[in-house]
Design a protein around this motif. Structure first.
Motif, PDB file in Angstrom:
ATOM      1  N   PRO A   1       0.844  -1.211   0.000  1.00 12.11           N
ATOM      2  CA  PRO A   1       0.000   0.000   0.000  1.00 12.11           C
ATOM      3  C   PRO A   1       0.875   1.256   0.000  1.00 12.11           C
ATOM      4  O   PRO A   1       2.027   1.241   0.434  1.00 12.11           O
ATOM      5  CB  PRO A   1      -0.798  -0.132   1.306  1.00 12.11           C
ATOM      6  N   LYS A   2       0.289   2.347  -0.469  1.00  9.38           N
ATOM      7  CA  LYS A   2       1.034   3.608  -0.523  1.00  9.38           C
ATOM      8  C   LYS A   2       1.057   4.248   0.864  1.00  9.38           C
ATOM      9  O   LYS A   2       0.359   5.217   1.165  1.00  9.38           O
ATOM     10  CB  LYS A   2       0.399   4.546  -1.543  1.00  9.38           C
ATOM     11  N   ILE A   3       1.884   3.656   1.697  1.00  4.43           N
ATOM     12  CA  ILE A   3       2.045   4.114   3.076  1.00  4.43           C
ATOM     13  C   ILE A   3       3.494   4.533   3.286  1.00  4.43           C
ATOM     14  O   ILE A   3       4.424   3.797   2.921  1.00  4.43           O
ATOM     15  CB  ILE A   3       1.657   3.022   4.090  1.00  4.43           C
TER      16      ILE A   3
ATOM     17  N   SER B   1       1.779   8.678   6.282  1.00  2.00           N
ATOM     18  CA  SER B   1       0.780   9.104   5.307  1.00  2.00           C
ATOM     19  C   SER B   1       0.255   7.882   4.564  1.00  2.00           C
ATOM     20  O   SER B   1       0.958   6.874   4.405  1.00  2.00           O
ATOM     21  CB  SER B   1       1.385  10.104   4.315  1.00  2.00           C
ATOM     22  N   TYR B   2      -0.987   7.986   4.112  1.00  4.11           N
ATOM     23  CA  TYR B   2      -1.642   6.888   3.401  1.00  4.11           C
ATOM     24  C   TYR B   2      -2.433   7.456   2.236  1.00  4.11           C
ATOM     25  O   TYR B   2      -3.281   8.332   2.412  1.00  4.11           O
ATOM     26  CB  TYR B   2      -2.558   6.120   4.344  1.00  4.11           C
ATOM     27  N   SER B   3      -2.140   6.959   1.042  1.00  6.49           N
ATOM     28  CA  SER B   3      -2.867   7.340  -0.164  1.00  6.49           C
ATOM     29  C   SER B   3      -3.923   6.280  -0.450  1.00  6.49           C
ATOM     30  O   SER B   3      -3.604   5.092  -0.614  1.00  6.49           O
ATOM     31  CB  SER B   3      -1.908   7.470  -1.355  1.00  6.49           C
TER      32      SER B   3
ATOM     33  N   LYS C   1      -5.438  11.616   0.366  1.00  8.97           N
ATOM     34  CA  LYS C   1      -4.257  11.229   1.135  1.00  8.97           C
ATOM     35  C   LYS C   1      -4.406  11.726   2.563  1.00  8.97           C
ATOM     36  O   LYS C   1      -4.782  12.874   2.797  1.00  8.97           O
ATOM     37  CB  LYS C   1      -2.988  11.815   0.503  1.00  8.97           C
TER      38      LYS C   1
END
Length: 715
Positions: A580-582, A618-620, A627
């Motif tokens: 994941p985009k983390i 952060s998380y997208s 975000k």
């Protein structure tokens, strides 16, 4: 367009400029950090724009290596009072803290946790250098506007950035504007106790203090660049800053015996600052560069205060007015060259003169305050300094690199304060050595070693000779000054004050993971000579017929500190491509310190806590232009002895910041931010120790949650 209006003399230069080869690619911030021998951390323009925050301190709070305290102090290595903060390599203008600077004016931020010759002999814990916005070879306009609310008081803000560049033109410029207008509120409760020797603690008085303020702020900056040819550039970067507004504070103080004192203060202040810098850059060869800077800065400060003290018998109105004009003129010359054998040599000098003129005016119930006027109504100071540096960054081979440098500064200060006159001067030399060794074949693991002698420069006000009378122990209207108490000590400077000197060691290991992730473990020590603190003494003074307590800065003696920090910046995509985009970031630091001339166990450095911690990420959201960011900071409560006569207990701090960024379109986004603080009314204790008694002030200052909504778009 600007290019169409160019006069004929510029057309030939345009032809020369158009033949340049422009490289638009650049290293990422993480890759650039790995390339510096001294471990310079860079927060570039791309990260600034992606962050969604508006001010410098909000951005630095997310940086694992930086500590931002609740009082606004910014520090490296858990040493806020020992971190040098610069704007374009110079001390910032008075008036606004650099942490409050709107990021629309910032190109990048450089962070070094040690001393390097380029930034001068100061910065015992390191240097944070804020680099102003530059022109680029494109034309665009960006707008940001929003509202925030703190404690029921609202503030509106606006920032605008415009960059203009026309193909084939030797001229390009940018204009950056930030403005803010709003109001604020304060609430504080104070309780003072007295403990006579051998007796129990007794209440003396309690006070409820409330205040409101209104403030307007405007900062405009620009940069006009003239490309005279492929090897010569001239730029002009003016700046104007204005801020000010009214404020009011009401205090109701009740003594244990029933006596009441009501204090009302009406304030009005303004600040104006103007900067006119000119820079000339010339490249005598493909491997060398000369920078020459001429800068003139002017600041005007006005402050008016009307204070009314009312007890059961009478009311006294005291008015004070202050007018200050400060000019800072500097000239700097720097040379950089890449030599054979992997040497990057740089050297430079800076000449500066700071002139400060202040006028005071006092009255009591509409009549001249003869007691305050006897202390003097004028102050002039002139500070002249010469700074030199030389530095060699040597790439020995693919694995080893070395940075060795020497910087020095000589300063002379002359002060005239009516009948008080004084002089002070000092000369400093700061050698520094940094060594780095890359480990492995991927160049993402490094060992770094730094050893440097550096200094902490006393604040300019520390040399003032004219005393500042405490408002709760004023002189009478007829000019007589009676006795005061230890907690209402007058303040004055110390011409014998010397800069602190430190020998510092840093040893770190950096472990890179992928392109944007890194874990750093760093150990540091600082051995300090001439630690600056304060002393409170009962003296026979010229402005009173009775002895009065006086607080003045002084060199306390030797001090030492050591600590270890673990920092992390981790993108999950650097571990697994399909993760994941983390992105996570955080740090934990342990530190101890000791001041030899003060009794323990709380004889530690100012504002240094035994530990600090921060964690954020952060998380997208997949499939959505959304975000989320979350950041938390912790530091414990701590007692600090600031002198033989005073101790301070600072409450624990915890802040939680959250934000959501919604990309409405490719060019626009909405940012909602929230900050909560705990505890909401932290307790601070100031303890004063006299010969036969102890005085304590317990202060609870209410903290308010913060909510903001910001809209950003490209026009």
């Amino acid at each position: 367009m600007l290019g169409a209006a160019l006069p004929g003399w510029a057309q030939e230069a345009a032809k020369a400029a158009s033949t340049q080869v422009v490289i638009t690619g650049s290293l990422s911030d993480t890759a650039a950090r790995r390339d510096f021998v001294a471990g310079k951390i860079i927060i570039g323009r791309k990260r600034i724009e992606e962050s969604g925050v508006r001010r410098v301190d909000e951005l630095l709070k997310r940086e694992p290596s930086v500590t931002v305290r609740g009082d606004g102090s910014i520090g490296l290595l858990n040493m806020p009072g020992y971190t040098q903060i610069l704007v374009d390599g110079q001390a910032p203008l008075s008036g606004q803290s650099p942490g409050q600077l709107d990021l629309v004016h910032v190109e990048k931020i450089e962070i070094i946790k040690s001393s390097v010759a380029q930034f001068g002999p100061f910065g015992i814990a390191g240097t944070i250098n804020i680099v102003s916005r530059k022109t680029v070879r494109k034309t665009d306009t960006r707008l940001s506007t929003g509202m925030s609310n703190t404690g029921g008081k609202s503030t509106a803000n606006l920032s605008l950035s415009h960059n203009q560049s026309t193909e084939g033109s030797p001229l390009r410029f940018n204009v950056d504007l930030s403005a803010e207008k709003g109001s604020g509120t304060t609430e504080r409760h104070v309780r003072q106790t007295l403990t006579p020797r051998g007796q129990s603690e007794q209440d003396q008085w309690q006070a409820a203090i409330g205040g409101t303020s209104r403030n307007a702020f405007l900062l405009g900056s620009g940069n006009l660049t003239w490309q005279r040819g492929p090897d010569e550039t001239v730029s002009f970067s003016p700046e104007i800053m204005r801020m000010g507004g009214p404020g009011r504070q009401d205090e109701s103080r009740r003594w244990a015996g029933g006596t009441i004192l009501n204090v009302q203060e009406e304030k009005e202040g303004s600040f104006q600052g103007y900067t006119l810098p000119v820079k000339w850059l010339f490249k005598p060869s493909k491997t060398s560069q000369v920078d020459m800077n001429l800068s003139s800065r002017l600041m005007r400060i006005r402050s008016d205060l009307a204070r009314t003290d009312t007890d059961g018998l009478q009311s006294t109105l005291r008015n004070s007015a202050l007018r200050t004009e400060k000019s800072v003129n500097s000239f700097s010359l720097a040379y950089r060259a890449s030599l054979t054998g992997g040497h990057d040599l740089s050297a430079g000098t800076t000449l500066s003169a700071i002139k400060n003129d202040t006028d005071y005016d006092y009255s009591v119930n509409g009549l001249p305050d003869t007691a305050r006027e006897a202390l003097g109504t004028e102050r002039q100071s002139l500070s002249k300094s010469l700074r030199l540096y030389m530095q060699d960054e040597w790439r020995v081979n693919e694995r080893w690199a070395l940075n060795a440098g020497m910087s020095g500064q000589g300063t002379a200060i002359d002060i005239t304060e009516s009948r008080y006159r004084g002089q002070s001067s000092f000369r400093l030399w700061s050698p520094s050595l940094h060594v780095s060794k890359k480990i492995g074949d991927d160049d993402k693991r490094q060992l770094r070693f730094s050893l440097a002698q550096s200094f902490k420069e006393p604040h300019a006000d520390s040399f003032t000779v004219r005393p500042d009378i405490h408002p709760l122990a004023p002189c009478n209207a007829n000019g007589a000054c009676g006795p005061n108490t230890i907690e209402t000590a007058d303040r004055t400077g110390n011409l014998a004050l010397r800069p602190e000197r430190s020998l510092g060691l840093n040893l770190s290991y950096e472990h890179g993971i992928g392109d944007d992730s890194q874990i750093t473990l760093e150990f540091f020590t600082r051995d300090i000579t001439g630690k600056i603190g304060s002393e409170i003494t009962l003296d026979t003074v010229a402005w009173s017929s009775s002895p009065r307590y006086v607080s003045r800065p002084t060199n306390l003696g030797d001090a030492s500190t050591a600590g270890i920090n673990l920092e992390m910046e981790l993108a999950l995509s650097d571990i697994a491509k399909n993760a994941p985009k983390i992105e996570l970031h955080g740090s934990v630091g342990l530190a101890r310190s000791h001041v030899s001339s003060l009794p323990g166990p709380d004889n530690r450095l100012d504002k240094q806590t035994p530990w600090t911690a921060k964690l954020g990420g952060s998380y997208s959201v997949p499939g959505l232009p959304l975000k989320f960011d979350l950041n938390a900071d912790w530091s414990p409560s701590v007692w600090v002895r600031t002198s033989l006569s005073e101790r301070v207990s600072v409450a624990r701090e915890f802040t939680l910041d959250a934000s959501a960024k919604w990309a409405i379109s490719k060019e626009s986004r909405l940012v909602v931010s929230f900050k909560t603080l705990s505890p909401h009314s932290p307790l601070q204790i100031n303890e004063y120790i006299a010969a036969n008694e102890q005085v304590r002030q317990y202060s609870n200052t209410r903290k308010f949650n913060f909510l903001s909504v910001q809209f950003e778009t490209k026009l």
